[in-house]
Scaffold this motif. Structure first.
Motif, PDB file in Angstrom:
ATOM      1  N   ASP A   7      -3.862   1.260   1.018  1.00 45.97           N
ATOM      2  CA  ASP A   7      -2.451   0.891   0.883  1.00 45.97           C
ATOM      3  C   ASP A   7      -1.911   0.452   2.239  1.00 45.97           C
ATOM      4  O   ASP A   7      -2.333   0.960   3.286  1.00 45.97           O
ATOM      5  CB  ASP A   7      -1.623   2.072   0.370  1.00 45.97           C
ATOM      6  CG  ASP A   7      -2.006   2.452  -1.053  1.00 45.97           C
ATOM      7  OD1 ASP A   7      -2.812   1.718  -1.659  1.00 45.97           O
ATOM      8  OD2 ASP A   7      -1.509   3.483  -1.545  1.00 45.97           O
ATOM      9  N   ASN A   8      -0.964  -0.503   2.183  1.00 45.63           N
ATOM     10  CA  ASN A   8      -0.321  -1.037   3.390  1.00 45.63           C
ATOM     11  C   ASN A   8      -1.321  -1.743   4.298  1.00 45.63           C
ATOM     12  O   ASN A   8      -1.191  -1.728   5.513  1.00 45.63           O
ATOM     13  CB  ASN A   8       0.404   0.083   4.158  1.00 45.63           C
ATOM     14  CG  ASN A   8       1.433  -0.468   5.128  1.00 45.63           C
ATOM     15  OD1 ASN A   8       2.084  -1.474   4.855  1.00 45.63           O
ATOM     16  ND2 ASN A   8       1.575   0.188   6.273  1.00 45.63           N
ATOM     17  N   TYR A   9      -2.309  -2.369   3.697  1.00 43.51           N
ATOM     18  CA  TYR A   9      -3.337  -3.098   4.442  1.00 43.51           C
ATOM     19  C   TYR A   9      -3.230  -4.580   4.028  1.00 43.51           C
ATOM     20  O   TYR A   9      -3.565  -4.941   2.899  1.00 43.51           O
ATOM     21  CB  TYR A   9      -4.723  -2.559   4.109  1.00 43.51           C
ATOM     22  CG  TYR A   9      -5.816  -2.995   5.049  1.00 43.51           C
ATOM     23  CD1 TYR A   9      -6.219  -4.327   5.123  1.00 43.51           C
ATOM     24  CD2 TYR A   9      -6.480  -2.084   5.852  1.00 43.51           C
ATOM     25  CE1 TYR A   9      -7.222  -4.736   5.977  1.00 43.51           C
ATOM     26  CE2 TYR A   9      -7.493  -2.478   6.708  1.00 43.51           C
ATOM     27  CZ  TYR A   9      -7.853  -3.806   6.762  1.00 43.51           C
ATOM     28  OH  TYR A   9      -8.854  -4.200   7.610  1.00 43.51           O
ATOM     29  N   TYR A  10      -2.792  -5.412   4.948  1.00 37.91           N
ATOM     30  CA  TYR A  10      -2.492  -6.806   4.628  1.00 37.91           C
ATOM     31  C   TYR A  10      -3.703  -7.683   4.913  1.00 37.91           C
ATOM     32  O   TYR A  10      -3.806  -8.342   5.940  1.00 37.91           O
ATOM     33  CB  TYR A  10      -1.267  -7.279   5.402  1.00 37.91           C
ATOM     34  CG  TYR A  10       0.020  -6.662   4.906  1.00 37.91           C
ATOM     35  CD1 TYR A  10       0.801  -7.308   3.952  1.00 37.91           C
ATOM     36  CD2 TYR A  10       0.438  -5.406   5.362  1.00 37.91           C
ATOM     37  CE1 TYR A  10       1.974  -6.725   3.477  1.00 37.91           C
ATOM     38  CE2 TYR A  10       1.606  -4.820   4.894  1.00 37.91           C
ATOM     39  CZ  TYR A  10       2.369  -5.493   3.956  1.00 37.91           C
ATOM     40  OH  TYR A  10       3.516  -4.917   3.492  1.00 37.91           O
ATOM     41  N   GLY A  27      -1.451   3.226   7.154  1.00 40.33           N
ATOM     42  CA  GLY A  27      -2.085   2.971   5.871  1.00 40.33           C
ATOM     43  C   GLY A  27      -2.517   4.247   5.175  1.00 40.33           C
ATOM     44  O   GLY A  27      -2.503   5.341   5.766  1.00 40.33           O
ATOM     45  N   PRO A  49      -1.023  -6.025  -0.513  1.00 42.08           N
ATOM     46  CA  PRO A  49      -1.289  -5.012   0.517  1.00 42.08           C
ATOM     47  C   PRO A  49      -1.904  -3.725  -0.021  1.00 42.08           C
ATOM     48  O   PRO A  49      -2.472  -2.950   0.743  1.00 42.08           O
ATOM     49  CB  PRO A  49       0.086  -4.753   1.129  1.00 42.08           C
ATOM     50  CG  PRO A  49       1.052  -5.138   0.058  1.00 42.08           C
ATOM     51  CD  PRO A  49       0.423  -6.278  -0.658  1.00 42.08           C
ATOM     52  N   ASN A  50      -1.792  -3.467  -1.325  1.00 42.70           N
ATOM     53  CA  ASN A  50      -2.422  -2.298  -1.945  1.00 42.70           C
ATOM     54  C   ASN A  50      -3.537  -2.801  -2.852  1.00 42.70           C
ATOM     55  O   ASN A  50      -3.276  -3.537  -3.810  1.00 42.70           O
ATOM     56  CB  ASN A  50      -1.400  -1.492  -2.753  1.00 42.70           C
ATOM     57  CG  ASN A  50      -0.222  -1.036  -1.917  1.00 42.70           C
ATOM     58  OD1 ASN A  50      -0.322  -0.935  -0.696  1.00 42.70           O
ATOM     59  ND2 ASN A  50       0.894  -0.781  -2.550  1.00 42.70           N
TER      60      ASN A  50
END
Length: 326
Positions: free
Chosen positions: A102-105, A261, A227-228
């Motif tokens: 999660d929160n990984y672009y 993340g 992003p997730n």
């Protein structure tokens, strides 16, 4: 003789209506008593069982809970972790193992462009790797595979045990066949990868020479649009009973703490419709809600600006036109 014939014919004629009425009355009785034969299928939907376990917070020592970045960057601290989970329902094979970030672009423009598809296909024969900047060379030598995507390869590992023994996780054919056949060359071999002082993620499996068989890398390099996201780690080929304790041995190596993340481990099954996905249901709800709003808007417009009916001028013009035509 005629009378007998008449009587016999009359008796037979009287028997037929009585028989007809008895059948009708019996049918009517069964109908009113709800005794008619019927088929009532009882559909039992096949549910998708899923276990989601967030482990990035559970696998940090107590004295490093306030400084997670220092923990993940310190190579002297063991990253081994043991967790247990218990499924509520029986999970039948195949059981798919995903890691979720999660929160990984991965869809960042600079990140997506930092790769060389021609190098992945042709190896060191392809020299122009300027698109891989800043990870295109190390110690004066080219890097294969180059670029930020390969450099940031996910490197957490997982093993699973139950009371009966170790669960076998099949890590073959977890990537797209089209990627293996057409995007990664069969005669391409890793070279000078993760040899710099700054290591981004995981190293490639040294027991697998060809790049086209490094399926962890192939899965990782198919970047996610959101992003997730989840990526397939492997497939468990054994059934897991309900309430059976699953012991998970994992290595918490990947640094998601620097950018806030989250890391999760997912065990899930599938049915003929596929795996668990809430997107379709949410999209139907959103579409229905928008349709209701548009309908209310049109109703208000119609009430405030009603359409005129039986316009006299239109009828007059229509009569004049008809008279002219005559």
């Amino acid at each position: 003789m005629e009378m007998d014939g008449a009587s016999s014919s009359g008796s037979s004629g009287a028997a037929q209506p009585s028989l007809f009425l008895s059948k009708r009355s019996r049918a009517f009785y069964r109908f009113t008593q709800q005794n008619l034969p019927a088929c009532r299928p009882a559909l039992t939907p096949t549910l998708v069982d899923e276990l989601v376990l967030r482990y990035d917070t559970e696998c940090i020592p107590e004295n490093y809970r306030g400084n997670k970045v220092a923990y993940i960057k310190d190579d002297s601290i063991s990253k081994k972790c043991t967790l247990t989970v218990k499924p509520r329902n029986q999970m039948k094979a195949p059981i798919y193992v995903y890691y979720e970030l999660d929160n990984y672009y991965q869809n960042h423009r600079r990140y997506v462009k930092s790769r060389s598809d021609r190098q992945l296909l042709h190896g060191l024969q392809y020299k122009d790797t300027s698109s891989c900047r800043p990870i295109e060379s190390s110690n004066g030598l080219p890097v294969l595979p180059c670029g930020l995507i390969a450099w940031s390869l996910f490197n957490d590992t997982f093993t699973f045990d139950v009371k009966a023994g170790k669960l076998n996780v099949n890590r073959k054919n977890i990537s797209w066949k089209s990627d293996r056949d057409h995007k990664f060359g069969n005669d391409v071999y890793p070279f000078n990868f993760q040899n710099d002082t700054l290591i981004g993620g995981g190293k490639l499996d040294p027991s697998i020479p060809q790049l086209s068989e490094q399926e962890d890398l192939i899965v990782w390099m198919r970047v996610a649009a959101l992003p997730n996201f989840r990526k397939l780690y492997g497939v468990i080929e054994n059934d897991i009973d309900a309430d059976e304790v699953i012991t998970i041995q994992l290595s918490n190596n990947y640094n998601t703490y620097s950018f806030g993340g989250k890391k999760k481990l997912v065990l899930t099954t599938s049915n003929w419709l596929g795996g668990k996905n809430n997107f379709l249901g949410l999209s139907y709800i959103a579409t229905g809600f928008c349709s209701i709003l548009v309908a209310i808007l049109f109703a208000l417009i119609h009430v405030k600006f009603p359409r005129p009916h039986r316009d006299a001028s239109y009828l007059h013009w229509n009569r004049k036109s008809s008279a002219t035509s005559r």
